[in-house]
Scaffold this active site. Structure first.
Site, PDB file in Angstrom:
ATOM      1  N   TYR A  57       0.824  -1.209   0.000  1.00  0.00           N
ATOM      2  CA  TYR A  57       0.000   0.000   0.000  1.00  0.00           C
ATOM      3  C   TYR A  57       0.861   1.263   0.000  1.00  0.00           C
ATOM      4  O   TYR A  57       0.617   2.197  -0.757  1.00  0.00           O
ATOM      5  CB  TYR A  57      -0.973   0.006   1.191  1.00  0.00           C
ATOM      6  N   PRO A 110      -0.546  14.619   4.382  1.00  0.00           N
ATOM      7  CA  PRO A 110      -1.630  13.767   4.900  1.00  0.00           C
ATOM      8  C   PRO A 110      -1.559  12.382   4.285  1.00  0.00           C
ATOM      9  O   PRO A 110      -1.640  12.221   3.069  1.00  0.00           O
ATOM     10  CB  PRO A 110      -2.896  14.505   4.427  1.00  0.00           C
ATOM     11  N   GLY A 112      -3.090   8.359   4.935  1.00  0.00           N
ATOM     12  CA  GLY A 112      -4.086   7.600   5.684  1.00  0.00           C
ATOM     13  C   GLY A 112      -3.525   6.329   6.319  1.00  0.00           C
ATOM     14  O   GLY A 112      -2.343   5.984   6.172  1.00  0.00           O
ATOM     15  N   TYR A 163     -11.277  14.610   2.641  1.00  0.00           N
ATOM     16  CA  TYR A 163     -11.913  13.951   1.506  1.00  0.00           C
ATOM     17  C   TYR A 163     -13.393  14.183   1.747  1.00  0.00           C
ATOM     18  O   TYR A 163     -13.928  13.718   2.758  1.00  0.00           O
ATOM     19  CB  TYR A 163     -11.626  12.446   1.508  1.00  0.00           C
ATOM     20  N   ARG A 198      -4.151   0.559  -9.006  1.00  0.00           N
ATOM     21  CA  ARG A 198      -2.848   0.153  -8.457  1.00  0.00           C
ATOM     22  C   ARG A 198      -2.795  -1.374  -8.519  1.00  0.00           C
ATOM     23  O   ARG A 198      -3.431  -2.050  -7.703  1.00  0.00           O
ATOM     24  CB  ARG A 198      -2.707   0.670  -7.022  1.00  0.00           C
ATOM     25  N   SER A 302       0.100  19.066  -6.417  1.00  0.00           N
ATOM     26  CA  SER A 302       0.382  17.675  -6.041  1.00  0.00           C
ATOM     27  C   SER A 302      -0.262  16.754  -7.059  1.00  0.00           C
ATOM     28  O   SER A 302      -1.332  17.074  -7.598  1.00  0.00           O
ATOM     29  CB  SER A 302      -0.228  17.400  -4.653  1.00  0.00           C
ATOM     30  N   HIS A 304      -0.553  13.546  -5.948  1.00  0.00           N
ATOM     31  CA  HIS A 304      -0.768  12.444  -5.013  1.00  0.00           C
ATOM     32  C   HIS A 304       0.396  11.448  -5.107  1.00  0.00           C
ATOM     33  O   HIS A 304       0.206  10.230  -5.052  1.00  0.00           O
ATOM     34  CB  HIS A 304      -2.100  11.751  -5.323  1.00  0.00           C
ATOM     35  N   SER A 337       6.994  13.490  -4.120  1.00  0.00           N
ATOM     36  CA  SER A 337       8.335  12.963  -4.409  1.00  0.00           C
ATOM     37  C   SER A 337       9.507  13.747  -3.853  1.00  0.00           C
ATOM     38  O   SER A 337      10.614  13.658  -4.381  1.00  0.00           O
ATOM     39  CB  SER A 337       8.537  12.754  -5.919  1.00  0.00           C
TER      40      SER A 337
HETATM   41  C1  GLV Z   1      -4.711   7.689  -0.416  1.00  0.00           C
HETATM   42  O1  GLV Z   1      -4.573   8.858  -0.197  1.00  0.00           O
HETATM   43  C2  GLV Z   1      -3.814   6.883  -1.136  1.00  0.00           C
HETATM   44  O2  GLV Z   1      -3.030   7.416  -1.930  1.00  0.00           O
HETATM   45  O3  GLV Z   1      -3.849   5.671  -0.969  1.00  0.00           O
END
Ligand code: GLV
Length: 422
Positions: A57, A110, A112, A163, A198, A302, A304, A337
């Protein structure tokens, strides 16, 4: 290095560079540093320590990891031009974000479900952030109640990453709890209506929330508790269903649009007397302009960390263009990054006023909990402090938006494959 250097008494920020000395001296006292913070070694060590699910993850990216690769490679096209014989004795890494004085223009991104990385989850991270005087940002997908994270962060500076559910009563409840727990800014993430594709996580059925873990912000929320009851879901006997209901509220697969923003901004500002509202996940100049027109107090450029849209531009490349368009109109932040002080410096020179760091502290947390987070982040601060010293940088303000520090090569070169996840 000379620990009695009197110049350090003039500084506003601690002499983080002394952490280097601790490492160099350690073996004389029969000590060792906790682990190697070189990003590749750090990642390898985290992989050894984590469960398969935790590792997959934390390290997963969208699709073929090409956005992640573009993120890293965007840093490589900028080279720092150091200056010599500059008086860096009183150098200072301090910064001010929305009225909060911090040790450096660096925050905890942030992220999770920290409990998949360490049993204490978000708590040690929030604690160390306070200790180092760096802003901490709690994710709505966090695995520790908002109130407990607030307590762990104590007198620290903390922001709440939202979120936004498609359930206004629930949104208001989360925001109220954040305000009551001392979170002083709301950062809305707009790039994650659902997780990107993913491969590894799908293949391994690796989604903690569907397996009874990580729904803590929801399970401790009075409005969400009502929703569970209405659906006849008892979280004690049906943890998977409860977790799924929570996360399907958060990453719901349904998009919000710009039209929803005024309501959210107004609601947040009414709840807390006008505290900052920022938007995270912007990559397009047009979106940045729109956010500024709407009156946001900040933008986090960003993607993510490459976990959402595969095949996208590097976030640092996006930063440059967005700064050119609206850099003087709002508070500009960067994420995706960052792996060391040189990356921080480059982002600042390109116009970010603040950067968020994510995977580095996740690896530290995974390896050694609180000690690991502290070691990684102290090392980053030391790296930055030393970078200022050896590159002739006196303070953060000298860097922000000053591209004279960089020799930059054109964007769009062919990418060279490196370790895809580093
Ligand atoms: C959530 O923010 C993720 O990227 O898994």
């Amino acid at each position: 290095m000379d620990t009695k250097n009197e110049n350090k008494s003039f500084r506003n920020t601690p002499e983080y560079a002394e952490y280097q000395r601790e490492g160099f001296w350690a073996s004389n006292d029969g000590k060792v540093m906790p682990f190697n913070t070189e990003p590749g070694a750090l990642e390898d060590r985290a992989k050894e320590k984590l469960s398969e699910g935790g590792w997959l993850y934390a390290s997963s990216n969208a699709g073929q990891s090409t956005t992640h690769l573009a993120n890293r490679q965007a840093f490589f096209r900028h080279k720092i031009i150091p200056r010599m014989l500059v008086d860096t004795n009183k150098r200072d890494t301090k910064h001010e974000i929305w009225g909060h004085k911090t040790s450096a223009p660096i925050g905890f991104a942030p992220i999770g479900i920290n409990k998949i990385y360490h049993p204490l989850g978000e708590l040690p991270v929030a604690q160390v952030a306070k200790e180092l005087n760096l802003p901490y940002c709690l994710s709505t997908a966090g695995s520790t109640a908002i109130e407990d994270v607030g307590k762990a962060n104590g007198a620290g500076t903390r922001f709440f990453q939202l979120y936004m559910p498609h359930d206004d009563e629930l949104t208001v409840s989360l925001l109220k709890r954040a305000v009551a727990s001392g979170f002083t800014a709301c950062i809305l993430t707009v790039d994650t209506w659902q997780l990107g594709w993913r491969h590894d996580d799908v293949n391994a059925s690796n989604y903690a929330f569907y397996h009874g873990q990580g729904a803590d912000l929801g399970l401790t929320d009075p409005v969400f508790q009502k929703r569970l009851k209405a659906d006849g879901i008892d979280p004690k006997t049906m943890p998977n269903e409860a977790g799924a209901k929570w996360i399907d509220n958060v990453w719901h697969g349904r998009a919000h649009t710009w039209e929803k923003l005024p309501w959210l901004m107004k609601t947040w500002k009414e709840l807390n007397g006008g505290k900052p509202f920022a938007i995270k996940g912007i990559q397009a100049v047009q979106d940045a302009r729109r956010a500024v027109e709407m009156g946001v107090d900040g933008i986090v450029v960003s993607n993510h960390a490459g976990r959402q849209v595969d095949g996208a531009q590097g976030s640092l490349d996006a930063l440059e263009k967005i700064v050119d368009a609206v850099g003087d109109k709002t508070y500009m932040m960067f994420d995706s990054s960052i792996r060391g002080a040189s990356d921080v410096v480059k982002a600042l020179c390109l116009g970010a006023q603040f950067v968020f760091v994510g995977r580095l502290w996740v690896w530290g947390l995974s390896i050694m909990g609180e000690h690991g987070v502290r070691h990684v982040m102290k090392s980053l601060l030391a790296d930055l402090d030393i970078m200022f010293n050896v590159a002739g940088i006196q303070n953060v303000e000298q860097l922000i938006g000053n591209r004279e520090w960089l020799e930059s090569h054109p964007a769009g070169q062919t990418m060279i494959a490196e370790r895809s996840r580093l």
